[in-house]
Design a protein around this motif. Structure first.
Motif: not given
Length: 135
Positions: A41-48
């Motif tokens: 998962r990748k989004g603005p300001g974060e990732a898993r």
């Protein structure tokens, strides 16, 4: 809790270094022992991300990353692992006036982390600095 830290001035600007450490899918190309990475998962300001590593033995784990591009800072924390009980840490990349970066990495693991594994992780941190510095 065991603590691994590494600080080094590298001849790479902080923005370029930050891009390298937050492009997780490229880790197998420059992180020793990294056999694979799946960005779940990748989004603005974060990732898993899920990692498959060889650190003395094969290990897999998933980390949540928090990204602060304006500060050139990235933090991580363990979500799950087949071996690790805890892994939290951060990168801090303050730029220097001459275009280089004072790169700092710190991570914390359980105190009962097997010494050869802790030593291998510290060596991987040093190797990562050197490889980014060469690019």
């Amino acid at each position: 809790m065991a603590h691994a830290e590494h600080k080094q001035i590298v001849a790479v600007d902080s923005e370029r270094f930050y891009r390298a450490i937050t492009k997780y899918e490229d880790y197998p190309g420059f992180v020793d022992g990294c056999r694979g990475v799946q960005v779940e998962r990748k989004g603005p300001g974060e990732a898993r991300t899920h990692y498959q590593m060889t650190i003395i033995r094969d290990v897999s784990y998933t980390l949540d990353h928090r990204e602060f591009p304006d500060q050139r800072r990235m933090e991580w924390s363990l979500v799950q692992s087949d071996m690790l009980k805890k892994n939290v840490g951060r990168w801090e990349l303050p730029p220097l006036a001459d275009g280089r970066t004072e790169a700092f990495s710190a991570s914390h693991r359980p105190a009962r982390c097997v010494p050869p594994i802790a030593d291998r992780i510290k060596a991987m941190q040093r190797d990562l600095f050197a490889r980014i510095n060469q690019e």
